[in-house]
Scaffold this motif. Structure first.
Motif, short mmCIF file in Angstrom:
data_model
loop_
_atom_site.label_atom_id
_atom_site.label_comp_id
_atom_site.label_asym_id
_atom_site.label_seq_id
_atom_site.Cartn_x
_atom_site.Cartn_y
_atom_site.Cartn_z
N GLY A 196 -39.55 46.27 -40.64
CA GLY A 196 -39.63 44.84 -40.36
C GLY A 196 -41.06 44.35 -40.39
N THR A 197 -41.24 43.06 -40.60
CA THR A 197 -42.59 42.49 -40.64
C THR A 197 -43.20 42.45 -39.25
OG1 THR A 197 -41.91 41.12 -42.52
CG2 THR A 197 -43.95 40.51 -41.40
N ASN A 198 -42.46 41.93 -38.30
CA ASN A 198 -42.88 41.89 -36.89
C ASN A 198 -41.74 42.42 -36.03
OD1 ASN A 198 -45.54 40.45 -37.05
ND2 ASN A 198 -44.26 38.85 -37.94
N GLY A 199 -42.09 42.92 -34.85
CA GLY A 199 -41.07 43.32 -33.89
C GLY A 199 -40.69 44.79 -33.91
N LYS A 200 -41.29 45.57 -34.81
CA LYS A 200 -40.95 47.00 -34.85
C LYS A 200 -41.34 47.69 -33.54
CE LYS A 200 -43.40 47.91 -38.57
NZ LYS A 200 -43.88 46.57 -38.97
N GLY A 201 -42.59 47.45 -33.12
CA GLY A 201 -43.08 48.12 -31.92
C GLY A 201 -42.31 47.76 -30.68
N SER A 202 -41.98 46.48 -30.50
CA SER A 202 -41.26 46.07 -29.29
C SER A 202 -39.82 46.58 -29.32
CB SER A 202 -41.31 44.56 -29.11
OG SER A 202 -40.80 43.89 -30.24
N THR A 203 -39.19 46.62 -30.48
CA THR A 203 -37.83 47.16 -30.58
C THR A 203 -37.82 48.63 -30.18
OG1 THR A 203 -37.28 45.60 -32.35
CG2 THR A 203 -35.86 47.52 -32.11
N ILE A 204 -38.79 49.38 -30.68
CA ILE A 204 -38.89 50.80 -30.30
C ILE A 204 -39.19 50.93 -28.81
CG2 ILE A 204 -40.41 52.81 -30.52
CD1 ILE A 204 -40.37 52.37 -33.53
N SER A 205 -40.06 50.06 -28.29
CA SER A 205 -40.38 50.13 -26.86
C SER A 205 -39.14 49.88 -26.00
CB SER A 205 -41.46 49.09 -26.53
OG SER A 205 -41.83 49.15 -25.18
N TYR A 206 -38.31 48.92 -26.39
CA TYR A 206 -37.07 48.66 -25.65
C TYR A 206 -36.17 49.91 -25.67
CZ TYR A 206 -37.85 43.58 -25.37
OH TYR A 206 -38.34 42.33 -25.07
N LEU A 207 -35.95 50.48 -26.85
CA LEU A 207 -35.06 51.63 -26.95
C LEU A 207 -35.61 52.83 -26.19
CD1 LEU A 207 -34.09 51.32 -30.72
CD2 LEU A 207 -32.58 50.97 -28.76
N GLN A 208 -36.90 53.05 -26.30
CA GLN A 208 -37.53 54.14 -25.57
C GLN A 208 -37.35 53.96 -24.06
OE1 GLN A 208 -41.88 54.25 -25.67
NE2 GLN A 208 -41.82 56.45 -25.96
N SER A 209 -37.59 52.74 -23.59
CA SER A 209 -37.48 52.46 -22.16
C SER A 209 -36.05 52.63 -21.65
CB SER A 209 -37.97 51.04 -21.88
OG SER A 209 -37.90 50.72 -20.51
N ILE A 210 -35.08 52.16 -22.40
CA ILE A 210 -33.68 52.26 -22.00
C ILE A 210 -33.25 53.71 -21.85
CG2 ILE A 210 -31.30 51.93 -22.82
CD1 ILE A 210 -32.32 49.25 -24.07
N TYR A 211 -33.57 54.54 -22.86
CA TYR A 211 -33.04 55.90 -22.83
C TYR A 211 -33.84 56.83 -21.91
CZ TYR A 211 -29.51 54.50 -26.03
OH TYR A 211 -28.42 53.85 -26.56
N LEU A 212 -35.11 56.52 -21.69
CA LEU A 212 -35.83 57.24 -20.66
C LEU A 212 -35.30 56.87 -19.28
CD1 LEU A 212 -39.55 57.13 -21.91
CD2 LEU A 212 -37.95 59.06 -21.97
N GLN A 213 -34.96 55.60 -19.10
CA GLN A 213 -34.37 55.14 -17.84
C GLN A 213 -33.06 55.87 -17.57
OE1 GLN A 213 -35.75 52.80 -15.78
NE2 GLN A 213 -34.11 53.10 -14.30
N ALA A 214 -32.32 56.17 -18.64
CA ALA A 214 -31.02 56.84 -18.50
C ALA A 214 -31.16 58.36 -18.41
CB ALA A 214 -30.12 56.46 -19.67
N GLY A 215 -32.38 58.88 -18.48
CA GLY A 215 -32.59 60.31 -18.28
C GLY A 215 -32.57 61.15 -19.54
N TYR A 216 -32.61 60.53 -20.72
CA TYR A 216 -32.61 61.28 -21.97
C TYR A 216 -34.05 61.55 -22.42
CZ TYR A 216 -27.69 59.97 -22.18
OH TYR A 216 -26.37 59.79 -21.90
N SER A 217 -34.20 62.55 -23.29
CA SER A 217 -35.51 62.82 -23.89
C SER A 217 -35.65 61.99 -25.17
CB SER A 217 -35.67 64.31 -24.20
OG SER A 217 -34.63 64.77 -25.05
N VAL A 218 -36.83 61.41 -25.38
CA VAL A 218 -37.06 60.47 -26.48
C VAL A 218 -38.38 60.78 -27.18
CG1 VAL A 218 -37.28 58.04 -27.16
CG2 VAL A 218 -35.84 58.66 -25.20
N GLY A 219 -38.33 60.90 -28.50
CA GLY A 219 -39.53 61.01 -29.31
C GLY A 219 -39.76 59.71 -30.05
N ALA A 220 -41.00 59.25 -30.11
CA ALA A 220 -41.32 57.99 -30.77
C ALA A 220 -42.54 58.15 -31.66
CB ALA A 220 -41.55 56.88 -29.75
N PHE A 221 -42.42 57.73 -32.92
CA PHE A 221 -43.53 57.72 -33.87
C PHE A 221 -43.84 56.27 -34.21
CE2 PHE A 221 -44.72 57.88 -38.56
CZ PHE A 221 -46.05 58.19 -38.32
#
Length: 423
Positions: A53-78
């Motif tokens: 995407g042109t804009n919003g890639k970083g925030s979309t990843i940040s949302y997903l990372q935050s949600i699944y860490l909150q739920a106790g899963y392990s998350v890798g982000a590049f």
């Protein structure tokens, strides 16, 4: 420069990687795919989400990372680029990869590539993929660097693909119109797998590419939607079984709301169970460096936002309207951006504007930037972000709000200056 080895420092590896390919960017997957095959990279133990995407890639990843860490899963982000340390690009469970870890995988890549040349970004992509293959997190989030179809990240067949927005940027590489750019970004879609588009007015090429690739497209404003109500928002979407699903009374996030809605639709296809409460908590706690990031010093609110293209500038403009009090701007931009459109959007929002030089190959000088502004604007040219901040700190009439924007390079220098000199 001598080729690094397993005992070399991370700085040595990064300097060598920058020098070992004649081009900063060389789109195409043949070379990197051969090296990836030599490395036998296997992410089958993780659910993989690729975000273009042109804009919003970083925030979309940040949302997903935050949600699944909150739920106790392990998350890798590049993600890319980084602000202060290269390690920011590769994270496991919100923690940056160590120097040792990165040096070890860089050494493996160098041994596996033989005579195949790789760009700096291709080295970095393979390094992240190797770290994730070694760590096998439950969820892997991959941010496209440029475009999508020919970007290094696209050697991985993602389980879920996202295109956040489509706007004019990197036109020399992706095309000078939204249809061509949409085609490039939609190249991350995969047959039979969910493809999500967060652009409310996407070019026709998004749906056309999804049809041709036989990907299942979920479009913002159609298959899923969001509505802001008072101090919260509601979301409606489609479950993995094709059923209507709704989440109500979600706290308003600090990052852009449309990308939160896109992240929630992606959650419907990630096979990791998350409660509605964990979704809400993850959305509300998501943060991202350089996106209206607030640093307060001696009564002044410094807001750092990369805002480097017209679409991002429009979003910043909306956020500025919610700030009370006078506002000054520190602006530094790259020459290959649509500076005129960014200036046209932001110019009238500020009582004073500092124009700074970015010391990088594509950087504009402050004098160059001044040419985009009208004579009515109170513009002041400074040699650097550091110089501008220094003058602001000693000014007699400093406003409540100082916005520092225009590029990742601008924000990185501001972060370094404000953290090094917190007075």
């Amino acid at each position: 420069m001598l080729q690094p080895n397993c005992k070399s420092s991370l700085d040595d590896w990064l300097s060598w990687m920058e020098s070992c390919h004649p081009s900063e960017i060389e789109l195409g997957l043949d070379r990197i795919r051969k090296v990836a095959d030599n490395l036998s990279i296997d992410l089958s133990g993780s659910t993989v989400v690729t975000v273009a995407g042109t804009n919003g890639k970083g925030s979309t990843i940040s949302y997903l990372q935050s949600i699944y860490l909150q739920a106790g899963y392990s998350v890798g982000a590049f993600t890319s680029p980084h602000f202060l340390d290269y390690n920011e690009r590769v994270q496991i469970n919100g923690r940056c990869a160590s120097d040792q870890q990165l040096c070890e995988v860089f050494n493996r890549i160098n041994q596996a590539r033989g005579e195949i040349p790789l760009t700096y970004f291709e080295f970095g992509t393979l390094a992240a993929l190797l770290v994730f293959a070694d760590e096998t997190p439950d969820l892997v989030l991959l941010e496209v660097g440029l475009g999508g179809r020919l970007d290094a990240v696209n050697i991985i067949d993602a389980d879920i693909s996202i295109v956040t927005t489509v706007a004019l940027d990197h036109t020399d590489w992706l095309g000078d119109n939204r249809e061509d750019i949409g085609f490039e970004k939609a190249g991350v879609f995969r047959a039979g797998r969910p493809a999500i588009c967060g652009d409310l007015n996407p070019p026709d090429s998004i749906a056309k590419t999804a049809r041709e690739l036989k990907a299942k497209l979920f479009q913002s404003g159609q298959e899923y939607s969001f509505l802001e109500v008072d101090n919260s928002w509601h979301w409606k979407g489609v479950s993995s079984k094709g059923l209507a699903v709704e989440v109500e009374s979600i706290p308003l996030p600090s990052l852009p709301l449309p990308n939160a809605a896109t992240a929630l639709q992606a959650c419907q296809f990630i096979p990791l169970e998350v409660s509605f409460e964990q979704l809400k908590q993850g959305i509300s706690s998501a943060r991202l460096t350089g996106r209206m990031q607030k640093i307060t010093q001696t009564g002044v609110n410094y807001f750092l936002d990369v805002a480097h293209n017209p679409e991002a500038a429009e979003h910043l403009n909306k956020q500025l309207s919610q700030l009370n009090g006078a506002k000054w701007l520190v602006l530094g931009m790259l020459a290959d951006k649509d500076c005129q459109s960014v200036v046209r959007t932001l110019e009238s929002c500020f009582e004073r504007i500092y124009l700074v030089t970015l010391e990088t190959a594509r950087g504009l000088t402050g004098d160059d930037l001044q040419g985009f502004f009208s004579e009515e604007s109170d513009t002041r040219v400074k040699q650097s972000v550091t110089d501008a901040i220094g003058e602001i700190k000693t000014a007699n009439n400093v406003p409540e709000n100082v916005i520092i924007a225009g590029s990742f390079f601008t924000v990185a220098e501001a972060l370094n200056e404000l953290e090094m000199d917190p007075a």
